[in-house]
Structures are given as C-alpha cells and as structure tokens.
Design an enzyme around this catalytic site. Sequence first.
Site, PDB file in Angstrom:
ATOM      1  N   ALA A   1       1.827   3.631   5.114  1.00 40.59           N
ATOM      2  CA  ALA A   1       1.721   4.080   3.719  1.00 40.59           C
ATOM      3  C   ALA A   1       0.494   3.503   3.013  1.00 40.59           C
ATOM      4  O   ALA A   1      -0.258   2.713   3.579  1.00 40.59           O
ATOM      5  CB  ALA A   1       2.991   3.675   2.958  1.00 40.59           C
ATOM      6  N   HIS A   2       0.286   3.941   1.765  1.00 39.63           N
ATOM      7  CA  HIS A   2      -0.539   3.288   0.739  1.00 39.63           C
ATOM      8  C   HIS A   2      -2.032   3.225   1.034  1.00 39.63           C
ATOM      9  O   HIS A   2      -2.758   2.467   0.403  1.00 39.63           O
ATOM     10  CB  HIS A   2      -0.031   1.861   0.461  1.00 39.63           C
ATOM     11  CG  HIS A   2       1.409   1.817   0.096  1.00 39.63           C
ATOM     12  ND1 HIS A   2       2.140   0.650   0.076  1.00 39.63           N
ATOM     13  CD2 HIS A   2       2.279   2.799  -0.271  1.00 39.63           C
ATOM     14  CE1 HIS A   2       3.394   0.921  -0.271  1.00 39.63           C
ATOM     15  NE2 HIS A   2       3.502   2.220  -0.487  1.00 39.63           N
TER      16      HIS A   2
ATOM     17  N   HIS B   1       4.194   0.180   9.090  1.00 35.30           N
ATOM     18  CA  HIS B   1       3.626   0.468   7.759  1.00 35.30           C
ATOM     19  C   HIS B   1       2.601   1.600   7.883  1.00 35.30           C
ATOM     20  O   HIS B   1       1.475   1.389   8.318  1.00 35.30           O
ATOM     21  CB  HIS B   1       2.960  -0.796   7.210  1.00 35.30           C
ATOM     22  CG  HIS B   1       2.628  -0.736   5.742  1.00 35.30           C
ATOM     23  ND1 HIS B   1       2.620   0.441   5.022  1.00 35.30           N
ATOM     24  CD2 HIS B   1       2.280  -1.719   4.865  1.00 35.30           C
ATOM     25  CE1 HIS B   1       2.286   0.178   3.760  1.00 35.30           C
ATOM     26  NE2 HIS B   1       2.070  -1.133   3.641  1.00 35.30           N
TER      27      HIS B   1
ATOM     28  N   TYR C   1      -3.410   2.291   3.962  1.00 34.65           N
ATOM     29  CA  TYR C   1      -3.771   1.338   5.016  1.00 34.65           C
ATOM     30  C   TYR C   1      -4.048   2.112   6.315  1.00 34.65           C
ATOM     31  O   TYR C   1      -4.108   3.329   6.316  1.00 34.65           O
ATOM     32  CB  TYR C   1      -2.681   0.272   5.161  1.00 34.65           C
ATOM     33  CG  TYR C   1      -2.570  -0.600   3.931  1.00 34.65           C
ATOM     34  CD1 TYR C   1      -3.664  -1.351   3.493  1.00 34.65           C
ATOM     35  CD2 TYR C   1      -1.398  -0.645   3.179  1.00 34.65           C
ATOM     36  CE1 TYR C   1      -3.572  -2.138   2.345  1.00 34.65           C
ATOM     37  CE2 TYR C   1      -1.305  -1.432   2.037  1.00 34.65           C
ATOM     38  CZ  TYR C   1      -2.396  -2.177   1.621  1.00 34.65           C
ATOM     39  OH  TYR C   1      -2.323  -2.936   0.485  1.00 34.65           O
TER      40      TYR C   1
END
Length: 366
Positions: A175-176, A173, A178
């Site tokens: 993305a976003h 992960h 984080y």
Amino acid sequence: MTNQTTTKPLFETFSMDKLQLPNRTVMAPMTRGFSPGNVPNEDVAAYYRRRAENEVGLIITEGTGINHPASVSGAGIPVFHGEKALEGWADVVEQVHEAGGKIAPQLWHVGMTRKKGDLPNEEAEPVGPSGLSLDGEKVNEAPSTEEVEALVEAYAQAAKDAKRLGFDAIEIHGAHGYLIDQFFWENTNKRTDRYGGDLVERTQFAVEIVEACRREVGEDFPIIFRFSQWKMNDFQAKLATTPDELERFLQPLIDVGVDIFHCSTRRYWEPEFEGSDLNLAGWTKKLSGKPVISVGSVGLDGVFTDFSGAGTSSLDGLVEKLDRDEFDLVAIGRSLLMDPAWVKKVHEGRVNDLLAFNKEALKKLY
C-alpha cells in the site's frame, strides 16, 4: 456515545480455517522508529505485549524491512533479517503469546520513497520498478528482471523466518506508494518486461511475492495483503476507478492465495465508488469473497494522515457496517498508540475513559 451493547459485534470471535481470533479488533501497523540499530528491543516487545494484555485480537507490527539494503530509511526502523533483529522479533512474539495475543509482522520495502543517503545504508540506492519517484521524476535506473526476482526472494525469506519464529501470520505491505504499490501504479511502473503493462499485468510482482511466501510457509499459514488506492504524495490516487477494475486488480492476488485483504483508507466511513456506500474493504469482500480488514481513523474525529491530534468519536457507524458484514475485522491505529487499553475499555463500556490521540504519542512507546 458508544456503549457495550452497541459494540457487541466488535467482540464476536473471528474464525477461518487458518486463523482464529477472540474478537474483530486488529492493531494497525504503525512505524514507530524505536528500534536502535534497526533491532526491536525489550521496549518494543513490551509495547506490543501491552496491547495483547488489553484484548487486541490481532497485532500487526510496524513495517519491518526485508533483506535488501534499501528496504527502510532510518536507523530506528526495525528490519526482519540478521541474527540480532530476528532475535528481537522472537522476543516480541514470545511476549505477545505469553499475554494471550496473536501477531503478524508487516513485511516492507519502502521503494523509491527512500532518499539517497538515508540510514542505515547510506550508500544504498533506492529501488523502484522504473527508477521513478512518486512524482514521476527519474531518480536512477530501473532494476533488471533478475534484481526484481531477488527482491521477491527476499520477501520469501522473511516469510520463512516469520513462521520459524512463531508468528501467527504475515502481512505483505502493498500500500501507500511503497515498493509493491509502485509496481501497481502506472505513474511509477513503466516497465516493459513481465512486471509492467496494464493494471492486471502490473500485479505480477505482488503475485510472485505471494507465491514465493506461500512456498515457504505452506498452505496452512495465513497471508494478509495490505493495499490502498491513495499514495503518500497523492491522497486522491486510484489504482481502480470502478468496481470492475478493482475486481480485475484483485483476481490475480486471489488466485495465488491471499487469505485476508487489508484495505487501507484514510477514513473508513467514506464510500469507495459512486452509487454505493460500501468502503474499499466492503467492495473487496464483495468482489473477492475473502475476509477483509477495514481501517481509517477508527474512533477518532481527525484523519490519520494529519498527525496534529484528534478527539475520540462514536463507534456506532463502524459497528453498524461490521454488523452488516461489510467487513470482518477492524484495524485501529492512532487510538491504540496513545491508549494500549483502548480495546479493553471499549469492551467494558468505559468509553469515557478513552484517551484522545495527541501527537506527543508519536514520541514515546505508551
């Protein structure tokens, strides 16, 4: 409304040397918070199994925390370390495989989005490249180079465990807003060691994570990498403002062997750059030559960051893009939260039976 004939491209097989899927559908990773004590239980396993039984091509789990005390915030969010949690994930894999499905864990660290005092480890300080919140405010000190290297190794251990437990791939992960994305973003990464610098140099943390995971899983195991332009606190944020910048950003990740890029947008139908109707996934495929997953409000008429509910919408535009090879796979989020049989219903042409997303779906595991 969409019918069986027009959805045919969605149900063609997907095949690359490391991964074969029965169709082009992917369950998007969605945090649920139903893992008591951070351990996925039989309810969680049954939740994923229901999607596998209903023809989802690949399930990507909700984000699950790597072995670091500040990796998640919340006592119900699953982690990917420790005997009990890994036993729980082994059961998830077994249930999904029994139902004929394929599954990848999404390996996650929330970084500076975690607040001091958050469970499960109230005393743990949030960690980010420069100790800055997403709004650029100083929260604490930046981790040392050695501490960042330890984070890289925590991702590698999770990847090793994922393969050992029988998962079919991993997703990292990035993305976003984080942790990994905080290294990518100039607003949150002010480092002066090898993990900081310009757009390309800021990919170093992610590059080392992919390299370390690859070392643990071998050459034949698929590594999916999820990235986005937008951040939780800034939907207009851009890592890359032009195709040229996007290519420069992607190249280091391509070079270390990312197999599939999962390109997160809020609305899949929106063009990424002026002068072309390609979305982020379309551009990423064009520039990288790698298979890509597109995502963003699939099957719904409301944007996924607004959880007030949404009606169903036609899939015609999505299928046209898929049929033109703009992207290879399609991740479905909220539509699958409410309706475990969404993919099967679409395959059988039963679009009038699709359940619209209702925010009540966030309160239980359908």
